[in-house]
Design an enzyme around this catalytic site. Structure first.
Site, PDB file in Angstrom:
ATOM      1  N   ASP A  89       0.838  -1.199   0.000  1.00 37.97           N
ATOM      2  CA  ASP A  89       0.000   0.000   0.000  1.00 37.97           C
ATOM      3  C   ASP A  89       0.873   1.249   0.000  1.00 37.97           C
ATOM      4  OD1 ASP A  89      -2.962   1.086   0.800  1.00 37.97           O
ATOM      5  OD2 ASP A  89      -1.413   2.256   1.815  1.00 37.97           O
TER       6      ASP A  89
ATOM      7  N   TYR B 183       2.745   9.966  -0.317  1.00 41.13           N
ATOM      8  CA  TYR B 183       3.867   9.430   0.450  1.00 41.13           C
ATOM      9  C   TYR B 183       5.205   9.750  -0.223  1.00 41.13           C
ATOM     10  CZ  TYR B 183       0.215   6.464   2.579  1.00 41.13           C
ATOM     11  OH  TYR B 183      -0.909   5.986   3.185  1.00 41.13           O
TER      12      TYR B 183
ATOM     13  N   LYS C 116      -2.952   5.996  -4.125  1.00 42.77           N
ATOM     14  CA  LYS C 116      -4.037   6.920  -3.811  1.00 42.77           C
ATOM     15  C   LYS C 116      -3.865   8.252  -4.524  1.00 42.77           C
ATOM     16  CE  LYS C 116      -3.831   4.882   0.802  1.00 42.77           C
ATOM     17  NZ  LYS C 116      -2.429   4.431   0.749  1.00 42.77           N
TER      18      LYS C 116
END
Length: 272
Positions: free
Chosen positions: A48, A53, A78
């Protein structure tokens, strides 16, 4: 470690490994690369990440270098929380797929219903606009499943009422003492898989003496009991660590908590 090969099935029939390796707050470069390689070597098959990030390139390189066939690894990333328009969503997806360099994304999520610097603000119209792009990507087989993160019931309802494809997953903060019962119940009723990030409360649960007492009876660690608790609630845990032995330990959860111990964990207050 059989749990690492077990899967949940999303509402569209796609299977997803029951434990994911989280990469939040792991810097891009050697730390992310080494952590992901360690996780893959330990048997994790679900990684994930997120555009926010900043470590997608290292995640992708670690997966490619692992020698494991791409189809055996489930990749989630995401769309940034501040992106609330169609053009921005398309650009974010293209950038993520370019950095990961792994072909189609397995699960693509809206990172939050609002920008992180305006938590709680109303962006329902923007979320709908972004979701329609997600639907296009899904129909084009550029992502195998689509979902959301940090969405509560009202956020989910406004999205579902205005669009065609219901979210396949909702990734929320979920751990012993913080189980978001209203959102969890709604997702369960709608067939939306709940993924639990920060299953150790970003490490805070590791000092919890109540969980430690339960863990001692199984010869397990606090972390293992905390992660096992999510699995027994049909929540997909996303533990994160950069320490090799903890990465391995966090996935060694092939044991069963008794109903009494689950009830005791249900009753705990995490202090938030």
């Amino acid at each position: 470690m059989p749990v690492l090969t077990d899967t949940f099935t999303l509402s569209n029939g796609v299977t997803i490994p029951k434990i994911g390796f989280g990469t939040w707050q792991i810097p891009d470069g050697p730390q992310t690369y080494d952590s992901v390689r360690t996780a893959l070597d330990a048997g994790y098959r679900h990684i994930d990440t997120a555009r926010a990030y900043g470590n997608e390139a290292s995640v992708g390189r670690a997966v490619r270098d692992s020698g494991i066939p791409r189809e055996e690894i489930f990749i989630t990333t995401k769309c940034p929380a501040e992106v609330k328009d169609a053009d921005g969503a398309r650009h974010a997806f293209e950038r993520s797929t370019e950095l990961l360099d792994l072909g189609p994304i397995d699960l693509y999520l809206i990172h939050a219903p609002w920008p992180w610097n305006h938590i709680g603000s109303d962006h329902r119209a923007g979320n709908i606009e972004v979701w329609k792009v997600f639907e296009e990507l899904y129909e084009a087989d550029r992502t195998r499943a689509i979902g959301v993160s940090n969405f509560e019931v009202a956020d989910l309802e406004s999205l579902i009422d205005a669009t065609d494809v219901e979210p396949h997953a909702n990734q929320i903060r979920w751990f012993v003492g913080n189980t978001q019962p209203e959102t969890t119940a709604y997702c369960t009723e709608r067939g939306i898989l709940v993924e639990g990030y920060s299953p150790l409360a970003t490490g805070r649960l590791l000092e919890n003496e109540d969980i430690r007492r339960i863990a001692d009876t199984y010869g397990k660690s606090v972390a293992q009991v905390s992660i096992r608790y999510l699995l027994q609630k049909d929540i997909l845990p996303l533990p994160k660590s950069t320490t090799p032995n903890r990465i391995v330990e966090n996935a060694d959860v092939d044991f069963e908590l008794s109903p009494e111990d689950v009830a005791a964990l249900d009753a705990l207050d995490a202090g938030e």
